[in-house]
Scaffold this motif. Structure first.
Motif, PDB file in Angstrom:
ATOM      1  N   VAL A   1     107.808 -36.756  21.197  1.00  0.00           N
ATOM      2  CA  VAL A   1     108.489 -37.823  21.123  1.00  0.00           C
ATOM      3  C   VAL A   1     107.053 -38.071  19.836  1.00  0.00           C
ATOM      4  O   VAL A   1     107.436 -39.466  18.628  1.00  0.00           O
ATOM      5  N   TYR A   2     106.134 -37.278  19.310  1.00  0.00           N
ATOM      6  CA  TYR A   2     104.909 -37.561  18.495  1.00  0.00           C
ATOM      7  C   TYR A   2     106.066 -36.775  17.468  1.00  0.00           C
ATOM      8  O   TYR A   2     105.654 -37.589  16.059  1.00  0.00           O
ATOM      9  N   ALA A   3     106.629 -36.087  16.973  1.00  0.00           N
ATOM     10  CA  ALA A   3     107.107 -35.093  15.868  1.00  0.00           C
ATOM     11  C   ALA A   3     108.401 -36.850  15.956  1.00  0.00           C
ATOM     12  O   ALA A   3     108.411 -36.913  14.459  1.00  0.00           O
ATOM     13  N   LEU A   4     108.878 -37.355  16.386  1.00  0.00           N
ATOM     14  CA  LEU A   4     110.223 -37.710  15.210  1.00  0.00           C
ATOM     15  C   LEU A   4     109.419 -39.127  15.611  1.00  0.00           C
ATOM     16  O   LEU A   4     109.987 -40.255  14.137  1.00  0.00           O
ATOM     17  N   TYR A   5     108.336 -39.938  15.894  1.00  0.00           N
ATOM     18  CA  TYR A   5     107.779 -40.452  15.133  1.00  0.00           C
ATOM     19  C   TYR A   5     107.398 -40.432  13.302  1.00  0.00           C
ATOM     20  O   TYR A   5     107.077 -41.197  12.770  1.00  0.00           O
ATOM     21  N   VAL A   6     106.751 -38.907  12.819  1.00  0.00           N
ATOM     22  CA  VAL A   6     106.306 -38.878  11.658  1.00  0.00           C
ATOM     23  C   VAL A   6     107.019 -39.690  11.085  1.00  0.00           C
ATOM     24  O   VAL A   6     107.295 -40.796  10.355  1.00  0.00           O
ATOM     25  N   PRO A   7     108.930 -38.993  10.859  1.00  0.00           N
ATOM     26  CA  PRO A   7     110.280 -39.955   9.615  1.00  0.00           C
ATOM     27  C   PRO A   7     110.248 -41.521  10.370  1.00  0.00           C
ATOM     28  O   PRO A   7     110.091 -42.084   9.282  1.00  0.00           O
ATOM     29  N   ILE A   8     110.237 -41.443  11.729  1.00  0.00           N
ATOM     30  CA  ILE A   8     110.455 -43.633  11.975  1.00  0.00           C
ATOM     31  C   ILE A   8     109.706 -43.809  10.828  1.00  0.00           C
ATOM     32  O   ILE A   8     109.564 -45.092  10.487  1.00  0.00           O
TER      33      ILE A   8
END
Length: 120
Positions: A45-52
Motif C-alpha cells: 500500500v505504501y509503495a502504491l501511494y508513491v506514484p499516486i
C-alpha cells in the motif's frame, strides 16, 4: 460471482497460504524471500501511494502550493519512511519484494495501455 473469478481467487488464496506457512510457521522454505508476510500488504500500500502522490502533484494544476506540492511531499516522506522501516525490520527481502512488485505493476500497465489502444 463468475466461476472463473472464484477459481482464480481460490488459487491465489492457496498460493498465499502456501507462502505464509512456508515463511512463518515452519523452517524457512523461501530463503531470501522469507519475512513476516503480514508486512506485505502494508509495504504494498505504501509503495502504491508513491506514484499516486506524484501523479496528484503533476495533474492538479489548479491547487495552491500547500495542497499541490507541500502536503503530497510530506505524504511521500511518510511513505518512504514506512518502506525504509520495513526494510530495516526485514532486510533485503522487502526490497526484493518491491522490485518484483514494480515489475508486475509495469507489466500490467503495459497490458492495460495496449488493451486501451486496441479498443480505440
Amino acid at each position: 460471482m463468475p466461476v472463473n473469478s472464484a477459481i482464480l481467487g481460490l488459487f491465489l488464496c492457496g498460493i498465499w497460504l502456501f507462502y505464509f506457512y512456508g515463511a512463518n510457521l515452519t523452517a524457512s522454505w523461501f530463503g531470501f524471500f522469507t519475512f513476516d508476510s503480514s508486512e506485505l500488504p502494508i509495504v504494498t500500500v505504501y509503495a502504491l501511494y508513491v506514484p499516486i502522490f506524484i501523479m496528484f502533484m503533476v495533474k492538479s494544476k489548479g491547487l495552491n502550493f500547500f495542497n499541490r506540492i507541500l502536503m503530497p511531499c510530506l505524504s511521500l516522506a511518510g511513505c518512504v519512511f514506512m518502506i525504509i522501516a520495513a526494510w530495516f525490520a526485514h532486510g533485503m527481502a522487502v526490497v526484493a519484494f518491491l522490485i518484483v512488485f514494480f515489475v508486475v505493476m509495469v507489466f500490467s500497465a503495459l497490458i492495460s495501455h495496449r488493451s486501451e489502444t486496441v479498443n480505440k
